[in-house]
Structure formats: C-alpha cells, structure tokens
Scaffold this motif. Structure first.
Motif, PDB file in Angstrom:
ATOM      1  N   SER A   1     -65.353  -4.069  10.826  1.00 10.41           N
ATOM      2  CA  SER A   1     -65.268  -4.357  12.262  1.00 10.41           C
ATOM      3  C   SER A   1     -65.846  -3.210  13.077  1.00 10.41           C
ATOM      4  O   SER A   1     -66.578  -3.424  14.054  1.00 10.41           O
ATOM      5  N   THR A   2     -65.517  -1.980  12.671  1.00  9.04           N
ATOM      6  CA  THR A   2     -65.912  -0.798  13.438  1.00  9.04           C
ATOM      7  C   THR A   2     -67.399  -0.490  13.328  1.00  9.04           C
ATOM      8  O   THR A   2     -68.057  -0.178  14.330  1.00  9.04           O
ATOM      9  N   PHE A   3     -67.940  -0.595  12.117  1.00  3.78           N
ATOM     10  CA  PHE A   3     -69.306  -0.126  11.889  1.00  3.78           C
ATOM     11  C   PHE A   3     -70.343  -1.254  11.735  1.00  3.78           C
ATOM     12  O   PHE A   3     -71.544  -0.969  11.750  1.00  3.78           O
ATOM     13  N   ILE A   4     -69.899  -2.489  11.612  1.00  4.56           N
ATOM     14  CA  ILE A   4     -70.851  -3.596  11.470  1.00  4.56           C
ATOM     15  C   ILE A   4     -70.774  -4.538  12.667  1.00  4.56           C
ATOM     16  O   ILE A   4     -71.727  -4.668  13.440  1.00  4.56           O
TER      17      ILE A   4
ATOM     18  N   PRO B   1     -74.831 -12.109  15.694  1.00  4.89           N
ATOM     19  CA  PRO B   1     -73.536 -11.442  15.476  1.00  4.89           C
ATOM     20  C   PRO B   1     -72.526 -12.291  14.712  1.00  4.89           C
ATOM     21  O   PRO B   1     -71.641 -11.746  14.053  1.00  4.89           O
ATOM     22  N   VAL B   2     -72.633 -13.605  14.794  1.00  2.00           N
ATOM     23  CA  VAL B   2     -71.669 -14.479  14.125  1.00  2.00           C
ATOM     24  C   VAL B   2     -72.191 -14.939  12.766  1.00  2.00           C
ATOM     25  O   VAL B   2     -71.644 -14.599  11.719  1.00  2.00           O
ATOM     26  N   HIS B   3     -73.274 -15.697  12.755  1.00  2.00           N
ATOM     27  CA  HIS B   3     -73.668 -16.388  11.523  1.00  2.00           C
ATOM     28  C   HIS B   3     -74.500 -15.532  10.575  1.00  2.00           C
ATOM     29  O   HIS B   3     -74.198 -15.451   9.377  1.00  2.00           O
ATOM     30  N   ILE B   4     -75.549 -14.913  11.063  1.00  2.00           N
ATOM     31  CA  ILE B   4     -76.330 -14.043  10.173  1.00  2.00           C
ATOM     32  C   ILE B   4     -75.463 -12.892   9.679  1.00  2.00           C
ATOM     33  O   ILE B   4     -75.499 -12.521   8.497  1.00  2.00           O
ATOM     34  N   ASN B   5     -74.666 -12.344  10.555  1.00  2.00           N
ATOM     35  CA  ASN B   5     -73.772 -11.244  10.200  1.00  2.00           C
ATOM     36  C   ASN B   5     -72.780 -11.661   9.112  1.00  2.00           C
ATOM     37  O   ASN B   5     -72.657 -11.002   8.072  1.00  2.00           O
TER      38      ASN B   5
ATOM     39  N   SER C   1     -76.189  -5.801   8.741  1.00  2.00           N
ATOM     40  CA  SER C   1     -74.983  -6.384   8.158  1.00  2.00           C
ATOM     41  C   SER C   1     -74.957  -6.239   6.643  1.00  2.00           C
ATOM     42  O   SER C   1     -73.934  -5.845   6.064  1.00  2.00           O
ATOM     43  N   PHE C   2     -76.068  -6.545   5.981  1.00  2.00           N
ATOM     44  CA  PHE C   2     -76.090  -6.515   4.517  1.00  2.00           C
ATOM     45  C   PHE C   2     -75.955  -5.087   3.995  1.00  2.00           C
ATOM     46  O   PHE C   2     -75.094  -4.793   3.164  1.00  2.00           O
ATOM     47  N   VAL C   3     -76.805  -4.199   4.475  1.00  2.00           N
ATOM     48  CA  VAL C   3     -76.790  -2.821   3.980  1.00  2.00           C
ATOM     49  C   VAL C   3     -75.461  -2.138   4.319  1.00  2.00           C
ATOM     50  O   VAL C   3     -74.839  -1.486   3.473  1.00  2.00           O
ATOM     51  N   GLY C   4     -75.013  -2.293   5.560  1.00  2.00           N
ATOM     52  CA  GLY C   4     -73.771  -1.657   5.975  1.00  2.00           C
ATOM     53  C   GLY C   4     -72.558  -2.186   5.227  1.00  2.00           C
ATOM     54  O   GLY C   4     -71.697  -1.409   4.784  1.00  2.00           O
ATOM     55  N   SER C   5     -72.466  -3.497   5.062  1.00  2.00           N
ATOM     56  CA  SER C   5     -71.316  -4.098   4.375  1.00  2.00           C
ATOM     57  C   SER C   5     -71.289  -3.705   2.903  1.00  2.00           C
ATOM     58  O   SER C   5     -70.226  -3.410   2.343  1.00  2.00           O
ATOM     59  N   TYR C   6     -72.463  -3.700   2.272  1.00  2.32           N
ATOM     60  CA  TYR C   6     -72.550  -3.299   0.866  1.00  2.32           C
ATOM     61  C   TYR C   6     -72.086  -1.850   0.707  1.00  2.32           C
ATOM     62  O   TYR C   6     -71.331  -1.524  -0.218  1.00  2.32           O
TER      63      TYR C   6
END
Length: 454
Positions: A143-146, A173-177, A394-399
C-alpha cells in the motif's frame, strides 16, 4: 466548552445531496472487497476455500489502518511527482473541509475503498500456495510503496496526471496494478529467491490447473461485484449529477455486453451454458469500463464490453499451454489475463474513444478528448506511457517487497509441501479444526443427547 465552529462552518459549505450520494456509494462499494475473496474461493479447491477468502478480509483491515496513518497523505497531499507529503499524516485536519462539494473525511473513506479493493484482487496471487501471515506486512508495504505513489501519479497531482492521462476510476492504479502485483507474487512463489527456496520442506512448482470448483461462490461474487461496481464508477464523480448517472449506465451496459459475449462464445464452443463464463465476461466488462466510465458514450461502452470479453478470453488460454507448465505459470483467478492485460486494453481504448463532450456532463471537467472523436492523437501515446509505467512500477515493486519479506525468519511466503497437498485450510485456518475426527459433537445441550427445557 465551546463548539467546534471551524469544523461546523466547513460542514455547512458541503453539499448535502452530493454528500449523501457519495456516502451511499461508499456503503455499496465496500462489499466489493470481501466479494473478491469469495470469487477467489470459487476458483480454489475445497481444501483452500477459506484460506482464499481471508486475504481479502486482511486487505480491509490492514489497508484501513495504513490509510489512516500514512496512505491518504502519501496519495492526496501535494508532495512531488511520485509521492505526496506528510501534510495529512494520521489524518491531521482531514475533517469537514470540502473536497469538491463533500467533506474531506468522506472523500478519504471512498478512496480507501479503492485501495482495499485493489489490494484484495492483488493478494489473490498467493492462493493455494502462499502463507497467510506474510500477507500482513506485504499489504502494508505494498500500500505504501506501490498503490499510494501510483494513485498519486494518476490522481493526486503526480507526473502522470500532469502529463494529461485520462483515467476515470483506475485502469492503471486499479486493474493493471492489481494484475501485475498478483502476477509478481505468483512468479515469486514459482521461483523464490530466499528462505522459501532454501527450505527443505518447500518445493516451488506449478500447480495442477483446475476449473472453478464452487459456482455458488462465483454467483454470489458476481452479484455483489457487478452491483457494487455501479456505485464504484458513479461515485467517482464525487457529486450527484448527470455524469454520475451516465457512468452508472455505461458501466452496466459494458458488463452485460461482456457477459453475453463470453457466454455465447463458450456455448458455441461446447454447446452448454456456463456460469463461470457469465462471471468472467461481466468482470472483463467492468475492467474495460473502469478507466473510461466518465468519458465514453453508450455505444462505445457496448463495444468495450464485446471487445474486452473476446480479448480476455483469448489471453487466459496462455495458462493452459505447455509453455505455462514448463515455466510454472500460475494465473489464479485469471487475474493476469483479465485485470492486467484487460487493464492495458481498457487504458489504451480510453485514449481512443474518450469524448470531451461526455467528460463535461458534470459541468466541470474539461479534457482534450481521444483519438477518434476529437482527433487528439497525442492522447494515445500518453495512455500507453501510463499503462507501461503502472505495470513496471507494480510488478517490479511488488516482487521486491514479497522477496524481502521472504528473507525474514518465520515469514517464508511459500507454504510447506504437506500443507499445499492437504490444502491451506487445514494448516492456516482454525475453523478447519472444528470438524476433526476426534472431536465429539452433539446438537443438544447435554453430551448424552437429552434436551432440557427450563
């Protein structure tokens, strides 16, 4: 003791009709979050059904706390091109000051529902393989960083908004994220780097692909999500006007067009009707309309529903291929095929079919329009940039976040082999212990079965 005159004065400046309208939309929209968990439960095997629901409940709880502490200020304070500042930390002075025509605290609550909904979709990447405990720090950090910076970029005065993106309720922000985050978690569970990889009792592998198990869960989720998404898009106007009415109508038409298209496609293929096809078609339609609900007319909405259903149905075939098995590809709930790739199509399609006339139905919004109706070819490039930035972030940060959590002892993200085989309900959920073979149960007050009425 004096009355809070400043707060009451600010409250008087708010429009009562708009405030009531958004408040009602909030109540309806909240139901989307647990409904996402119910939908995931319908996709999982029976031995994972409860463990598939609890992440969406955690999304409500953790996101609510994070949003109160720092989420709102990082998203909607002025700040810089990527992050907001700390003006509203701990919701300082977020009370009745009008945001548009509604109180700031109500605006904050409505936007919290956005964050929690995206999070509930995203953490579905852990279903059937991922442990529940690591999801708590993951949700807070994600939530904080993505989400917060991405929402700030698009809606809170960040660089994508200044670039001129058209994104009504969250194509990026919703679907691609959510789709990119879900995919990142799934990929990490197939190829963990740290403690989950080094564990002797954990074997990263490809799950056996199975059809949705509980159609009743899908039905309940479809009813809740479809109905709530009408309020989701209509409420995004933050006022009760003709644009909010139009947003509701195009959302419903797009979902219906998607549902019918997917159902007919399946019927032509197999000669039978499918509730799963209806569910997936409606979801693809809702995904397609999210970024464009405030900018397109009814015919365009119907086209979006048809094209979105055909596109998403083809993209989800990837997970059934030999390539997917060889590379341990797991797309639980078809999130990558629908939310991520469908979100790309919806974001780009919005740049093509947006109309400045429709955007102005609220009497306030002015946009340059899209490619086909207003000749604004530049908008297409802007939308592509938005989608690309959103996916990469989203992908790089979440991973990265999921991998870092996996480094912490006791927070290994991949469940043990025996737990995956038995189902995560048995190891992760206490409710599963209620019906063990050793437990005695009688429906009466006394163990001997006698019913005593005083």
């Amino acid at each position: 003791m004096g009355l809070p005159t400043e707060v009451l004065k600010a409250w008087e400046a708010c429009d009562r009709t708009d405030t009531l309208f958004v408040l009602v939309c909030c109540v309806f929209c909240w139901g989307i979050i647990p409904a996402v968990g119910i939908a995931y439960s319908g996709y999982t095997t029976r031995s994972n059904s409860l463990a598939a629901i609890i992440p969406s409940i955690l999304a409500v709880i953790v996101c609510t706390i994070q949003w109160f502490l720092i989420g709102y200020t990082l998203t909607y304070s002025e700040g810089g091109p990527v992050f907001g500042d700390f003006t509203y930390v701990f919701h300082h002075n977020v009370l009745s000051e009008p945001v548009g025509t509604i109180p700031a605290i109500l605006f904050s609550f409505f936007q919290l529902i956005f964050q929690a909904t995206v999070c509930a979709i995203a953490v579905g990447g852990a279903c059937e393989r991922g442990r529940i405990l690591p999801l708590i720090p993951f949700i807070f950090l994600w939530s904080t960083f993505i989400y917060n910076p991405l929402a700030h970029m698009v809606w809170g005065g960040g660089f994508l908004q200044n670039l001129g993106v058209i994104d009504f309720a969250g194509g990026t922000p919703v679907h691609i994220n959510s789709g990119a985050t879900c995919t990142a978690m799934s990929v990490y569970l197939s190829y963990p780097l740290f403690r989950s990889r080094k564990s002797a009792v954990r074997t990263p592998s490809h799950l056996v692909i199975h059809r949705p198990v509980n159609s009743l869960c899908q039905l309940l989720a479809m009813i809740s999500i479809w109905g709530s998404w009408l309020a989701f898009d209509a409420g995004t106007t933050l006022a009760f006007n003709f644009k909010s009415v139009m947003a509701l109508c195009v959302t419903n038409l797009c979902a219906a067009s998607g549902a019918l298209t997917w159902m007919l496609y399946t019927y032509i293929e197999v000669g039978r009707w499918s509730l799963d096809s209806c569910f997936m078609g409606a979801i693809s339609g809702l995904i397609m309309i999210t970024p464009s609900a405030g900018f397109i007319d009814m015919p365009s909405a119907m086209l979006f529903g048809v094209v979105g259903a055909l596109f998403c149905r083809q993209t989800l075939r990837v997970k059934f291929t030999a390539f997917a098995r060889r590379w341990r590809w797991v797309d639980h709930g078809d999130t990558f095929a629908t939310h991520c790739l469908g979100g790309f199509l919806a974001t780009i399609g919005t740049g093509c079919l947006a109309r400045k006339e429709v955007a102005g139905y609220d009497g306030v919004t002015e946009i340059a329009g899209g490619v086909f109706f207003d000749g604004n070819v530049r908008q297409l490039g802007i939308q592509i940039v938005e989608a690309t930035v959103g996916f990469t972030w989203s992908f790089v940060g979440s991973y990265t976040i999921y991998a870092l959590i996996d480094c912490v002892p006791g927070f290994e993200v991949l469940a043990e082999d025996k737990d995956i085989i038995a189902g995560l309900d048995a190891s992760q959920m206490d409710e599963e212990t209620l019906w063990t073979e050793t437990q005695k149960y009688s429906p009466f007050a006394e163990p001997n079965g006698e019913l005593h009425l005083d």
